[in-house]
Motif scaffolding. Structure first.
Motif, PDB file in Angstrom:
ATOM      1  N   LYS A 354       0.835  -1.202  -0.131  1.00 18.20           N
ATOM      2  CA  LYS A 354       0.187   0.075  -0.037  1.00 18.20           C
ATOM      3  C   LYS A 354       0.907   1.282   0.119  1.00 18.20           C
ATOM      4  O   LYS A 354       2.094   1.098   0.189  1.00 18.20           O
ATOM      5  N   THR A 355       0.182   2.242  -0.330  1.00 21.95           N
ATOM      6  CA  THR A 355       1.178   3.564  -0.255  1.00 21.95           C
ATOM      7  C   THR A 355       1.414   3.933   1.095  1.00 21.95           C
ATOM      8  O   THR A 355       0.488   3.828   1.869  1.00 21.95           O
ATOM      9  N   GLY A 356       2.425   4.561   1.300  1.00 20.53           N
ATOM     10  CA  GLY A 356       2.977   4.885   2.676  1.00 20.53           C
ATOM     11  C   GLY A 356       4.457   5.590   2.522  1.00 20.53           C
ATOM     12  O   GLY A 356       4.932   5.692   1.702  1.00 20.53           O
ATOM     13  N   PRO A 357       5.026   5.771   3.782  1.00 21.77           N
ATOM     14  CA  PRO A 357       6.198   6.217   3.699  1.00 21.77           C
ATOM     15  C   PRO A 357       7.246   5.520   2.863  1.00 21.77           C
ATOM     16  O   PRO A 357       7.208   4.264   3.015  1.00 21.77           O
ATOM     17  N   GLY A 358       7.921   5.904   2.030  1.00 18.02           N
ATOM     18  CA  GLY A 358       8.801   5.435   1.285  1.00 18.02           C
ATOM     19  C   GLY A 358       8.265   4.446   0.106  1.00 18.02           C
ATOM     20  O   GLY A 358       8.838   3.701  -0.918  1.00 18.02           O
ATOM     21  N   VAL A 359       6.809   4.403   0.151  1.00 21.30           N
ATOM     22  CA  VAL A 359       6.138   3.778  -1.271  1.00 21.30           C
ATOM     23  C   VAL A 359       5.247   4.837  -1.683  1.00 21.30           C
ATOM     24  O   VAL A 359       4.038   4.596  -1.517  1.00 21.30           O
ATOM     25  N   PRO A 360       5.783   5.702  -2.597  1.00 19.43           N
ATOM     26  CA  PRO A 360       4.830   6.990  -2.799  1.00 19.43           C
ATOM     27  C   PRO A 360       3.901   6.157  -3.829  1.00 19.43           C
ATOM     28  O   PRO A 360       2.572   7.228  -4.343  1.00 19.43           O
ATOM     29  N   PHE A 361       3.677   5.089  -4.547  1.00 20.26           N
ATOM     30  CA  PHE A 361       3.053   4.805  -5.919  1.00 20.26           C
ATOM     31  C   PHE A 361       2.841   3.510  -5.951  1.00 20.26           C
ATOM     32  O   PHE A 361       3.621   2.593  -5.648  1.00 20.26           O
ATOM     33  N   VAL A 362       1.458   3.082  -5.879  1.00 21.53           N
ATOM     34  CA  VAL A 362       1.092   1.657  -6.086  1.00 21.53           C
ATOM     35  C   VAL A 362       0.066   1.633  -7.238  1.00 21.53           C
ATOM     36  O   VAL A 362      -0.814   2.583  -7.180  1.00 21.53           O
ATOM     37  N   ARG A 363       0.127   0.694  -7.959  1.00 19.58           N
ATOM     38  CA  ARG A 363      -1.064   0.336  -8.956  1.00 19.58           C
ATOM     39  C   ARG A 363      -1.241  -0.909  -9.243  1.00 19.58           C
ATOM     40  O   ARG A 363      -0.452  -1.793  -9.516  1.00 19.58           O
ATOM     41  N   TRP A 364      -2.531  -1.333  -9.018  1.00 19.41           N
ATOM     42  CA  TRP A 364      -3.021  -2.724  -9.417  1.00 19.41           C
ATOM     43  C   TRP A 364      -3.771  -2.751 -10.527  1.00 19.41           C
ATOM     44  O   TRP A 364      -4.670  -1.910 -10.510  1.00 19.41           O
ATOM     45  N   ARG A 365      -3.714  -3.428 -11.428  1.00 21.55           N
ATOM     46  CA  ARG A 365      -4.591  -3.373 -12.595  1.00 21.55           C
ATOM     47  C   ARG A 365      -5.297  -4.621 -13.121  1.00 21.55           C
ATOM     48  O   ARG A 365      -6.098  -4.752 -14.173  1.00 21.55           O
ATOM     49  N   ALA A 366      -5.022  -5.861 -12.333  1.00 25.41           N
ATOM     50  CA  ALA A 366      -5.691  -7.103 -12.927  1.00 25.41           C
ATOM     51  C   ALA A 366      -6.675  -7.377 -12.073  1.00 25.41           C
ATOM     52  O   ALA A 366      -6.932  -7.115 -10.710  1.00 25.41           O
ATOM     53  N   ALA A 367      -7.733  -7.801 -12.860  1.00 33.05           N
ATOM     54  CA  ALA A 367      -9.081  -8.289 -12.062  1.00 33.05           C
ATOM     55  C   ALA A 367      -8.937  -9.509 -11.452  1.00 33.05           C
ATOM     56  O   ALA A 367      -8.810 -10.486 -12.099  1.00 33.05           O
TER      57      ALA A 367
END
Ligand SMILES: Nc1ncnc2c1ncn2[C@@H]1O[C@H](COP(=O)(O)OP(=O)(O)O)[C@@H](O)[C@H]1O
Ligand SMILES: [Mg+2]
Length: 431
Positions: A354-367
């Motif tokens: 999940k986004t949080g400190p040190g993880v500025p970007f997440v993207r999940w795109r599969a259903a």
């Protein structure tokens, strides 16, 4: 004073969304040229940013050009941008038609069609792999027998992207299938099904890309990116990291080749992403160039590692304003692409960051419940996440640790059933 309108050719995806946000935030009216099918998927946030849109058919570029030009003139468009690989030639033609800053439309094909690119690079003396355009079986045989090609070699479609249809061929027995795969590769907007395919000498070494912005013909390199790519026949990207600091003499040689490639492709105003391979002897070979900001969240990496607002800079370049390109921080950022361990039906995913400190970007795109591919092209990614840190060791270690935690369950489907995949109850760590 009314600000010029900003037109995006295809506003789908996070990069285009960020561009639209910056432009709207600065008070520009933002417009999109899009297809009917793509517009349906524009989310409410993007639609809320747009002052208007035109539906067109990018598969018919001449007609699209006329339609978009009429729309753009009516709406006072003063800047045209795209982050879509398949639309860079149309963008150059449209900029010329409207008289706004853009790339040389006479050369723009060289950034889109790898046969034209090979010719333009050869004419400009850019060091690039020896390339043969093959139109039939005899041509393939001749190319494979050409001592300047040799084995391994690379077979690829001229107008592809994202590694689709690209195969590293280790011997003559694999060439026919690779050629077939290259022929059948399809891209966006009717791209693909090219009558010819390319057979290319293999460049051994380490892969990097150079992210650059050119303004009035003067190029600034924002970063060198290390590309992580799978080995074997299918070279699929598994991650990117930046900034990479090459030894000064090597960096200077890389930049020389990249700048020659940028000129050869007619890039005068705008971003470019140039992929190079550095051999063990430090020699740089240019694999390809795109007349656009790099995909794969490289813009996000530049923003977080170097503090450069690439989207604001792209907008400034497109409006012929001075762009702020100097780094304001000196961190490090890396992205990991999550792929399925095999083809089948995705039944569950656990541990995706999940986004949080040190993880500025997440993207999940599969259903969940949807079909997924074994990684064969960059488009087979299920998701991605970005990790930042003060230095390479810390960020890479954390990214790898986060990747190891992800559990992806994929069940075989009848099409890729028991003969080709492992038993149904498999679970696997993303590679
Ligand atoms: N001539 C080559 N030598 C070595 N590897 C190559 C060569 N051409 C392509 N590759 C590998 O295949 C990947 C995809 O090929 P590329 O030409 O970049 O096509 P695409 O436009 O689909 O990204 C590259 O990132 C690289 O890993
Ligand atoms: Mg590439």
């Amino acid at each position: 004073m009314t600000l010029p309108g900003v037109l995006l050719l295809d506003a789908a995806g996070p990069e285009a969304g960020l561009l639209a946000t910056v432009a709207a935030g600065r008070g520009h009216q933002v417009h999109a040229a899009t297809t009917a099918a793509a517009y349906v998927d524009y989310g409410p946030e993007l639609k809320g940013l747009l002052a208007g849109h035109i539906v067109t058919d990018f598969a018919r570029p001449d007609r699209a050009l006329d339609e978009i030009a009429v729309y753009a003139r009516r709406r006072g468009v003063g800047a045209v941008l795209t982050v879509n690989e398949y639309l860079t030639e149309l963008a150059a033609r449209l900029c010329a038609e409207l008289g706004v800053p853009g790339n040389d439309p006479g050369r723009a094909r060289a950034a889109r069609d790898k046969a034209a690119m090979a010719e333009a690079f050869a004419a400009a003396g850019v060091r690039a792999p020896y390339t043969v355009l093959v139109r039939d079986e005899d041509g393939l045989r001749f190319a494979l027998a050409d001592p300047q090609v040799g084995f391994p070699c690379v077979v690829k479609p001229p107008s592809g992207a994202g590694s689709a249809g690209v195969t590293v061929v280790s011997g003559p027995a694999d060439a026919a299938e690779a050629a077939d795969v290259a022929h059948k590769a399809v891209g966006m907007y009717g791209s693909g099904g090219d009558p010819g395919i390319l057979v290319q000498a293999y460049a051994a070494g380490t892969e990097y890309s150079v992210e650059s912005l050119t303004q009035d013909g003067a190029t600034t390199h924002l970063a060198v990116t290390r590309k992580q790519v799978t080995g074997g026949a299918k070279r699929v990207e598994t991650g990117h990291s930046l900034p990479v600091f090459l030894p000064p003499a090597v960096e200077a040689a890389v930049y020389r080749e990249v700048e020659a490639a940028i000129r050869a492709a007619g890039i005068r105003h705008g971003a470019s992403h140039t992929e190079v391979i550095l051999g063990a002897d430090g020699r740089c070979v240019v694999i390809e160039l795109g007349a656009r900001l790099a995909a794969g969240q490289i813009g996000v990496l530049i923003q977080h590692a170097l503090g450069i607002d690439v989207w604001a800079a792209l907008l400034d370049v497109a409006l012929a304003r001075p762009a702020a390109l100097a780094p304001t921080t000196c961190g490090y950022a890396t992205v990991r692409f999550v792929t399925s361990p095999r083809a089948g039906r995705l039944t569950s995913v656990c541990g995706f960051p999940k986004t949080g400190p040190g993880v500025p970007f997440v993207r999940w795109r599969a259903a969940i419940g949807g079909l997924v591919h074994a990684p064969g092209a960059n488009g087979h990614r299920l998701g991605s996440f970005v990790v930042t840190g003060p230095d390479a060791d810390e960020a890479e270690e954390r990214a790898d640790a986060l990747l190891r935690r992800i559990r992806i369950h994929v069940e075989p489907t009848p099409e890729n059933g028991p003969g080709q995949v492992r038993p149904a109850s498999t679970s696997a760590i993303a590679p």
